[in-house]
Design an enzyme around this catalytic site. Structure first.
Site, PDB file in Angstrom:
ATOM      1  N   PRO A   1      51.734 -28.649 -26.307  1.00 44.94           N
ATOM      2  CA  PRO A   1      52.167 -29.365 -27.512  1.00 44.94           C
ATOM      3  C   PRO A   1      53.425 -30.196 -27.240  1.00 44.94           C
ATOM      4  CG  PRO A   1      53.069 -27.178 -27.536  1.00 44.94           C
ATOM      5  CD  PRO A   1      52.368 -27.314 -26.215  1.00 44.94           C
ATOM      6  N   TRP A   2      53.883 -30.892 -28.259  1.00 41.48           N
ATOM      7  CA  TRP A   2      55.003 -31.821 -28.066  1.00 41.48           C
ATOM      8  C   TRP A   2      56.360 -31.193 -28.359  1.00 41.48           C
ATOM      9  CZ3 TRP A   2      56.946 -31.495 -32.822  1.00 41.48           C
ATOM     10  CH2 TRP A   2      56.068 -31.451 -33.920  1.00 41.48           C
TER      11      TRP A   2
ATOM     12  N   LYS B   1      47.218 -30.868 -19.392  1.00 42.42           N
ATOM     13  CA  LYS B   1      47.271 -32.059 -20.239  1.00 42.42           C
ATOM     14  C   LYS B   1      48.438 -31.897 -21.208  1.00 42.42           C
ATOM     15  CE  LYS B   1      45.620 -33.247 -24.102  1.00 42.42           C
ATOM     16  NZ  LYS B   1      46.859 -33.929 -24.581  1.00 42.42           N
ATOM     17  N   PRO B   2      49.510 -32.659 -20.950  1.00 49.44           N
ATOM     18  CA  PRO B   2      50.634 -32.588 -21.885  1.00 49.44           C
ATOM     19  C   PRO B   2      50.284 -33.307 -23.176  1.00 49.44           C
ATOM     20  CG  PRO B   2      51.062 -34.250 -20.208  1.00 49.44           C
ATOM     21  CD  PRO B   2      49.743 -33.615 -19.849  1.00 49.44           C
TER      22      PRO B   2
ATOM     23  N   SER C   1      48.182 -26.475 -32.606  1.00 47.77           N
ATOM     24  CA  SER C   1      47.971 -26.110 -34.009  1.00 47.77           C
ATOM     25  C   SER C   1      46.756 -25.191 -34.148  1.00 47.77           C
ATOM     26  CB  SER C   1      47.765 -27.371 -34.840  1.00 47.77           C
ATOM     27  OG  SER C   1      46.604 -28.035 -34.405  1.00 47.77           O
TER      28      SER C   1
ATOM     29  N   ALA D   1      44.411 -25.625 -36.223  1.00 52.06           N
ATOM     30  CA  ALA D   1      43.221 -26.478 -36.373  1.00 52.06           C
ATOM     31  C   ALA D   1      42.636 -26.809 -34.995  1.00 52.06           C
ATOM     32  CB  ALA D   1      43.588 -27.753 -37.117  1.00 52.06           C
ATOM     33  N   THR D   2      43.490 -27.172 -34.051  1.00 54.44           N
ATOM     34  CA  THR D   2      43.007 -27.488 -32.699  1.00 54.44           C
ATOM     35  C   THR D   2      42.479 -26.234 -32.018  1.00 54.44           C
ATOM     36  OG1 THR D   2      44.600 -29.289 -32.572  1.00 54.44           O
ATOM     37  CG2 THR D   2      43.668 -28.527 -30.491  1.00 54.44           C
TER      38      THR D   2
ATOM     39  N   GLU E   1      47.802 -19.989 -28.294  1.00 50.85           N
ATOM     40  CA  GLU E   1      49.062 -19.696 -28.991  1.00 50.85           C
ATOM     41  C   GLU E   1      49.198 -20.784 -30.045  1.00 50.85           C
ATOM     42  OE1 GLU E   1      52.035 -20.251 -30.512  1.00 50.85           O
ATOM     43  OE2 GLU E   1      53.399 -20.324 -28.795  1.00 50.85           O
TER      44      GLU E   1
ATOM     45  N   CYS F   1      56.758 -22.851 -33.542  1.00 53.18           N
ATOM     46  CA  CYS F   1      55.795 -21.971 -34.198  1.00 53.18           C
ATOM     47  C   CYS F   1      56.388 -20.610 -34.539  1.00 53.18           C
ATOM     48  CB  CYS F   1      54.537 -21.840 -33.362  1.00 53.18           C
ATOM     49  SG  CYS F   1      54.896 -21.583 -31.653  1.00 53.18           S
TER      50      CYS F   1
ATOM     51  N   GLU G   1      51.964 -24.264 -42.286  1.00 53.96           N
ATOM     52  CA  GLU G   1      53.005 -24.566 -41.319  1.00 53.96           C
ATOM     53  C   GLU G   1      53.503 -25.994 -41.558  1.00 53.96           C
ATOM     54  OE1 GLU G   1      51.823 -24.650 -37.139  1.00 53.96           O
ATOM     55  OE2 GLU G   1      53.524 -23.333 -36.743  1.00 53.96           O
TER      56      GLU G   1
HETATM   57  P1  ADP Z   1      49.874 -31.286 -33.443  1.00 56.45           P
HETATM   58  O1  ADP Z   1      48.899 -31.397 -34.592  1.00 56.45           O
HETATM   59  O2  ADP Z   1      51.097 -30.585 -33.821  1.00 56.45           O
HETATM   60  O3  ADP Z   1      50.075 -32.569 -32.694  1.00 56.45           O
HETATM   61  P2  ADP Z   1      47.782 -30.347 -31.793  1.00 56.45           P
HETATM   62  O4  ADP Z   1      47.199 -28.994 -31.848  1.00 56.45           O
HETATM   63  O5  ADP Z   1      46.980 -31.469 -32.374  1.00 56.45           O
HETATM   64  O6  ADP Z   1      49.213 -30.278 -32.423  1.00 56.45           O
HETATM   65  O7  ADP Z   1      48.103 -30.741 -30.285  1.00 56.45           O
HETATM   66  C1  ADP Z   1      48.370 -29.802 -29.256  1.00 56.45           C
HETATM   67  C2  ADP Z   1      47.700 -30.272 -28.000  1.00 56.45           C
HETATM   68  O8  ADP Z   1      46.277 -30.205 -28.203  1.00 56.45           O
HETATM   69  C3  ADP Z   1      47.983 -31.716 -27.599  1.00 56.45           C
HETATM   70  O9  ADP Z   1      48.090 -31.778 -26.186  1.00 56.45           O
HETATM   71  C4  ADP Z   1      46.766 -32.461 -28.092  1.00 56.45           C
HETATM   72  O10 ADP Z   1      46.493 -33.662 -27.385  1.00 56.45           O
HETATM   73  C5  ADP Z   1      45.671 -31.441 -27.846  1.00 56.45           C
HETATM   74  N1  ADP Z   1      44.490 -31.609 -28.668  1.00 56.45           N
HETATM   75  C6  ADP Z   1      44.395 -32.061 -29.951  1.00 56.45           C
HETATM   76  N2  ADP Z   1      43.129 -32.022 -30.387  1.00 56.45           N
HETATM   77  C7  ADP Z   1      42.361 -31.539 -29.378  1.00 56.45           C
HETATM   78  C8  ADP Z   1      40.958 -31.269 -29.212  1.00 56.45           C
HETATM   79  N3  ADP Z   1      40.085 -31.483 -30.187  1.00 56.45           N
HETATM   80  N4  ADP Z   1      40.551 -30.760 -28.030  1.00 56.45           N
HETATM   81  C9  ADP Z   1      41.420 -30.502 -27.040  1.00 56.45           C
HETATM   82  N5  ADP Z   1      42.750 -30.758 -27.129  1.00 56.45           N
HETATM   83  C10 ADP Z   1      43.223 -31.265 -28.280  1.00 56.45           C
END
Ligand code: ADP
Length: 483
Positions: free
Chosen positions: A155-156, A180-181, A232, A234-235, A253, A287, A384
């Site tokens: 994450p960022w 993958k950052p 997140s 959701a991800t 996490e 988090c 969150e």
């Molecule tokens: P935020 O919503 O706070 O940006 P994310 O969960 O979207 O947090 O991002 C965390 C990481 O997951 C980032 O590196 C992002 O590029 C990656 N990411 C976001 N969506 C997906 C996905 N569908 N599949 C794989 N990696 C993802």
């Protein structure tokens, strides 16, 4: 800091030990959030880039898995040393790209280095069950083996720390890694890749830049045996679902909504000091940030007034200025998200005691915010926010405090404030969380695990448990003649 060192940073993928433009057609802008201005562009990685990274990782995998723990340990120590030698550059890059106050970036970079050193040592301490004869004429033993090619998606909010969370245990246990950052904050990862190029064999550590396109390609790839995401909820859900197609391991996490349970005998000065850091460190983009104070009725008013005074005193400003405590949020998107929560809150009975609005418009700043009179089902309590927003709730009985603390989908961190050891022991048992801090909040150390329950995910970062998560147990049974 040497500005030239930053301008020279390669804005490319790092695959097979070299920087490469790869196959991407699109590029993504990377911002300086304190100035709201784009500073670099990175390739928006594609499935073809992930394929190239997997090919490089595959070539490196066997020989890396066959290195001795001692050799892997030596190289990880060298990487940590080289990061330490470049610490000022790493700190400057992290400050520029994330908007972190410089001293926070320093502390986090030192933590990342220390974590890699912990993993370097831990590489040599992996344990398996003792061998034995469990069937007549058969000797069994346990081998702990690497999974193969593993991926980290970060994450960022803490880019260099998250790199260390993934790289340390993955490489220590003999895996090769594709990282993958986050698309918003790839710069320190690329700098570490540049350092790693001088130390690690090609293909052992690869970086693919980009967003969910590259992330999804990683999750779909059948040769990647584990995906470790910090991100997140959701991800996390998407990744867990996608990973069922090839049954790769998933290590998640995810989000949190850390409660801060304050009993009537707590040292309130310590609570306020803990909240100053717990709620506003990294602009609340954490988090495990303290997000919900759940305070005993007897001390509620006193604590509320002290917390409001503290929030007003937080020094928000330029991350490069020495005494700045809190910088901007990371992006325009995050600023809009936090502002949206507060705009909606103002339309409810919630009482915004301080803050609640964006700050200096030259960057993505948001004021430290305290909100009282929120019901348990309010979205500020349930969701969150990932910003500098702290809610206050009052409880009558300890059972009610526990119901509030556990009454969200999350379960990552929590803190508990009391002078009474017995109550601390009972409540720390009853709070649903991966970590409960007593009389402190959000203290982490490489030796102790980090990871959640419920919708905060599963799997542990940090500690020997993370090395276990990045390896699998093989039972070898040898049949032989017995005397
Ligand atoms: P935020 O919503 O706070 O940006 P994310 O969960 O979207 O947090 O991002 C965390 C990481 O997951 C980032 O590196 C992002 O590029 C990656 N990411 C976001 N969506 C997906 C996905 N569908 N599949 C794989 N990696 C993802």
């Amino acid at each position: 800091m040497d500005p030239y060192a930053i301008s020279k940073l390669p804005m490319q993928h790092f695959i097979g030990g070299v920087f490469t433009a790869g196959h991407a057609v699109d590029r993504l802008a990377v911002f300086n959030p304190a100035r709201a201005e784009p500073i670099f562009e990175i390739p928006r990685g594609t499935a073809a880039d992930v394929e190239a990274a997997v090919a490089a990782a595959r070539r490196a995998q066997r020989s890396w898995a066959l290195t001795t723990p001692s050799e892997r340990s030596r190289l990880l120590y060298r990487l940590a040393d080289s990061m330490e030698a470049e610490i000022e550059t790493l700190v400057a890059i992290e400050t520029l790209n994330v908007g972190k106050p410089r001293r926070n970036a320093h502390q986090e970079t030192r933590f990342a280095i220390d974590l890699i050193r912990f993993c370097a040592g831990a590489a040599r301490c992996m344990e398996g069950k003792a061998a034995g004869e469990y069937l007549p004429g058969h000797t069994s033993f346990i081998r702990r083996e690497p999974l193969g090619i593993v991926a980290g998606i970060t994450p960022w909010n803490y880019p260099i720390v998250m790199l260390a969370y993934k790289l340390g245990p993955a490489l220590a246990t003999g895996n090769v890694l594709i990282l993958k950052p986050a698309e918003q904050t790839p710069l320190t990862t690329l700098k570490v890749a540049e350092l790693a190029a001088e130390i690690l064999p090609p293909g052992v550590f690869n970086v693919v830049t980009g967003d969910e396109v590259a992330g999804a390609a990683i999750v779909r790839h059948p040769d990647i045996r584990l995906v470790s995401l910090t991100g997140s909820t959701a991800t996390g859900r998407i990744i867990a679902r996608e990973a069922t197609s090839n049954l790769k391991r998933v290590h998640l996490e995810l989000g949190g909504k850390a409660p801060v349970v304050v009993l009537d005998d707590a040292d309130l000065d310590a609570v306020v000091a803990g909240l100053r850091k717990g709620a506003f460190y990294n602009s609340g983009q954490d988090c495990t940030a303290a997000t919900r104070v759940i305070a005993a009725a007897g001390i509620y008013d006193r604590l509320r007034d002290a917390v409001v005074e503290m929030a007003k005193a937080v020094r928000v400003g330029d991350p490069d200025t020495d005494d700045t405590e809190m910088g901007p949020l990371v992006s325009a998107e995050q600023l809009a998200r936090v502002s949206g929560f507060m705009d909606r809150a103002r339309a409810t009975k919630a009482n915004v005691l301080t803050g609640g609005l964006p700050g200096d418009p030259s960057g993505y700043f948001f004021a430290p915010t305290i909100v009282a009179d929120v019901e348990q089902n309010h979205e500020l309590v349930q969701h969150e926010v990932f910003g500098p927003v702290l809610t206050l709730q009052k409880f009558g009985t300890e059972a009610e405090a526990i119901a509030f603390a556990n009454g969200t989908d999350f379960g990552l961190g929590a803190s508990l404030w009391t002078q009474d050891v017995g109550r601390a022991m009972a409540l720390s048992r009853d709070i649903q969380a991966g970590a409960v801090w007593v009389n402190c909040h959000d203290a982490v150390t490489p030796e102790m695990p980090h990871g959640g329950v419920k919708c905060s995910g599963y799997g542990k970062d940090l500690s020997m448990y993370s090395l276990e998560d990045y390896s699998h147990i093989k039972h070898v049974m040898v049949r032989h003649e017995t005397a």
